[in-house]
Design a protein around this motif. Structure first.
Motif, mmCIF file in Angstrom:
data_model
loop_
_atom_site.group_PDB
_atom_site.id
_atom_site.type_symbol
_atom_site.label_atom_id
_atom_site.label_comp_id
_atom_site.label_asym_id
_atom_site.label_seq_id
_atom_site.Cartn_x
_atom_site.Cartn_y
_atom_site.Cartn_z
ATOM 1 N N PHE A 176 0.817 -1.219 0.000
ATOM 2 C CA PHE A 176 0.000 0.000 0.000
ATOM 3 C C PHE A 176 0.855 1.275 0.000
ATOM 4 N N THR A 177 1.862 1.309 0.869
ATOM 5 C CA THR A 177 2.665 2.525 1.008
ATOM 6 C C THR A 177 3.389 2.859 -0.301
ATOM 7 N N ARG A 178 3.937 1.833 -0.927
ATOM 8 C CA ARG A 178 4.668 2.042 -2.188
ATOM 9 C C ARG A 178 3.712 2.512 -3.290
ATOM 10 N N PHE A 179 2.567 1.851 -3.396
ATOM 11 C CA PHE A 179 1.563 2.249 -4.402
ATOM 12 C C PHE A 179 1.105 3.689 -4.160
ATOM 13 N N ALA A 180 0.854 3.992 -2.904
ATOM 14 C CA ALA A 180 0.328 5.328 -2.562
ATOM 15 C C ALA A 180 1.346 6.416 -2.898
ATOM 16 N N ALA A 181 2.623 6.136 -2.629
ATOM 17 C CA ALA A 181 3.667 7.124 -2.917
ATOM 18 C C ALA A 181 3.755 7.389 -4.417
ATOM 19 N N ALA A 182 3.613 6.330 -5.227
ATOM 20 C CA ALA A 182 3.679 6.500 -6.684
ATOM 21 C C ALA A 182 2.485 7.320 -7.174
ATOM 22 N N VAL A 183 1.307 7.060 -6.625
ATOM 23 C CA VAL A 183 0.121 7.833 -7.018
ATOM 24 C C VAL A 183 0.284 9.299 -6.594
ATOM 25 N N THR A 184 0.853 9.515 -5.430
ATOM 26 C CA THR A 184 1.095 10.892 -4.973
ATOM 27 C C THR A 184 1.975 11.640 -5.973
ATOM 28 N N GLU A 185 3.043 10.986 -6.422
ATOM 29 C CA GLU A 185 3.928 11.632 -7.402
ATOM 30 C C GLU A 185 3.192 11.919 -8.703
ATOM 31 N N GLU A 186 2.425 10.958 -9.157
ATOM 32 C CA GLU A 186 1.663 11.099 -10.411
ATOM 33 C C GLU A 186 0.702 12.291 -10.312
ATOM 34 N N LEU A 187 0.004 12.385 -9.199
ATOM 35 C CA LEU A 187 -0.993 13.450 -9.064
ATOM 36 C C LEU A 187 -0.339 14.823 -8.891
ATOM 37 N N TRP A 188 0.809 14.862 -8.220
ATOM 38 C CA TRP A 188 1.497 16.157 -8.113
ATOM 39 C C TRP A 188 1.999 16.621 -9.486
ATOM 40 N N ARG A 189 2.413 15.681 -10.330
ATOM 41 C CA ARG A 189 2.825 16.069 -11.697
ATOM 42 C C ARG A 189 1.628 16.671 -12.439
ATOM 43 N N GLU A 190 0.469 16.034 -12.277
ATOM 44 C CA GLU A 190 -0.726 16.562 -12.932
ATOM 45 C C GLU A 190 -1.109 17.925 -12.352
ATOM 46 N N ALA A 191 -0.992 18.037 -11.040
ATOM 47 C CA ALA A 191 -1.307 19.314 -10.389
ATOM 48 C C ALA A 191 -0.394 20.417 -10.939
ATOM 49 N N ALA A 192 0.887 20.104 -11.081
ATOM 50 C CA ALA A 192 1.846 21.094 -11.584
ATOM 51 C C ALA A 192 1.446 21.556 -12.985
ATOM 52 N N GLY A 193 0.986 20.613 -13.809
ATOM 53 C CA GLY A 193 0.553 20.961 -15.168
ATOM 54 C C GLY A 193 -0.643 21.909 -15.156
ATOM 55 N N GLU A 194 -1.590 21.626 -14.300
ATOM 56 C CA GLU A 194 -2.779 22.482 -14.210
ATOM 57 C C GLU A 194 -2.408 23.876 -13.700
ATOM 58 N N ILE A 195 -1.601 23.905 -12.666
ATOM 59 C CA ILE A 195 -1.204 25.194 -12.070
ATOM 60 C C ILE A 195 -0.426 26.026 -13.098
ATOM 61 N N ALA A 196 0.430 25.354 -13.863
ATOM 62 C CA ALA A 196 1.215 26.068 -14.878
ATOM 63 C C ALA A 196 0.319 26.724 -15.919
ATOM 64 N N HIS A 197 -0.877 26.134 -16.123
ATOM 65 C CA HIS A 197 -1.839 26.725 -17.050
ATOM 66 C C HIS A 197 -2.803 27.677 -16.345
ATOM 67 N N GLY A 198 -2.538 27.955 -15.085
ATOM 68 C CA GLY A 198 -3.364 28.924 -14.360
ATOM 69 C C GLY A 198 -4.666 28.362 -13.826
ATOM 70 N N ARG A 199 -4.783 27.014 -13.829
ATOM 71 C CA ARG A 199 -6.021 26.410 -13.331
ATOM 72 C C ARG A 199 -5.848 25.936 -11.891
ATOM 73 N N ASP A 200 -6.901 26.125 -11.085
ATOM 74 C CA ASP A 200 -6.896 25.637 -9.709
ATOM 75 C C ASP A 200 -7.008 24.119 -9.696
ATOM 76 N N VAL A 201 -6.447 23.509 -8.671
ATOM 77 C CA VAL A 201 -6.631 22.073 -8.468
ATOM 78 C C VAL A 201 -7.114 21.821 -7.036
ATOM 79 N N ILE A 202 -7.861 20.744 -6.880
ATOM 80 C CA ILE A 202 -8.350 20.323 -5.566
ATOM 81 C C ILE A 202 -7.746 18.957 -5.275
ATOM 82 N N LEU A 203 -7.008 18.858 -4.189
ATOM 83 C CA LEU A 203 -6.409 17.580 -3.802
ATOM 84 C C LEU A 203 -7.303 16.942 -2.747
#
Ligand SMILES: Nc1ncnc2c1ncn2[C@@H]1O[C@H](COP(=O)(O)OP(=O)(O)O)[C@@H](O)[C@H]1O
Ligand SMILES: [Mg+2]
Length: 165
Positions: A59-86
């Motif tokens: 679980f911990t390993r899977f969760a850490a990988a998903v966290t990284e994946e979602l932060w990459r997506e968040a960074a993409g949205e923020i770079a385009h000026g869009r808000d994100v909800i975690l």
């Protein structure tokens, strides 16, 4: 508002802090409609990748990988000026501090929301959801909910979380 100022408004990462059943996902959808934000739901991504009952040992390993994946997506949205909800829970101070740091690194403003919900209500909702077998949330039984409750670290006043009743 002057469009130049609107364009320069800092995009925001909205972070939802609360136990299972406290109403995070329900409220995230409402907030998303209000501020045209993208919702990134950690549990849903975990279930999409690994099913509603991933092995405890992984679980911990899977969760850490998903966290990284979602932060990459968040960074993409923020770079385009869009808000994100975690929509992630953020049960510990360390996780919240890490999220504030990462939000700052991707150039976002950060707002934490504390979902206020009585324990018995959140616990009952969680057990009802598990019994319904929706497959959109983890299968959490009473013992697991109680364990999560014990792990939960209430945000302190200096964290400035917005209370959501
Ligand atoms: N404000 C509310 N009033 C009544 N029921 C709610 C409210 N918020 C959520 N629920 C219900 O409680 C359950 C859990 O809500 P959910 O938003 O999935 O919580 P979380 O994402 O924190 O686990 C769902 O069945 C949802 O419909
Ligand atoms: Mg949820």
């Amino acid at each position: 508002m002057n469009p130049k100022h609107a364009a320069r408004r800092k995009a925001t990462v909205h972070l939802l802090c609360g136990l299972p059943g406290s109403g995070k996902t329900t409220w995230a959808r409402r907030l998303a409609a209000e501020c045209s934000a993208v919702v990134l739901n950690h549990d849903e991504r975990m279930i999409a990748r690994h099913g509603p009952n991933p092995p405890e040992s992984e679980f911990t390993r899977f969760a850490a990988a998903v966290t990284e994946e979602l932060w990459r997506e968040a960074a993409g949205e923020i770079a385009h000026g869009r808000d994100v909800i975690l929509d992630w829970g953020f049960w510990t101070r360390a996780e919240r501090d890490d999220a504030r740091r990462r939000g700052g690194e991707i150039g976002a403003a950060c707002v934490f929301y504390r979902m206020r919900c009585a324990d018995d209500v959140a616990r009952r909702r969680t057990l009802e959801r598990t019994a319904a077998g929706t497959r959109t949330a983890f299968e959490i039984n009473g013992a697991a909910w109680d364990l999560f409750r014990a792990k939960f670290e209430e945000p302190t006043a200096d964290e400035g979380a917005v209370e959501i009743e």
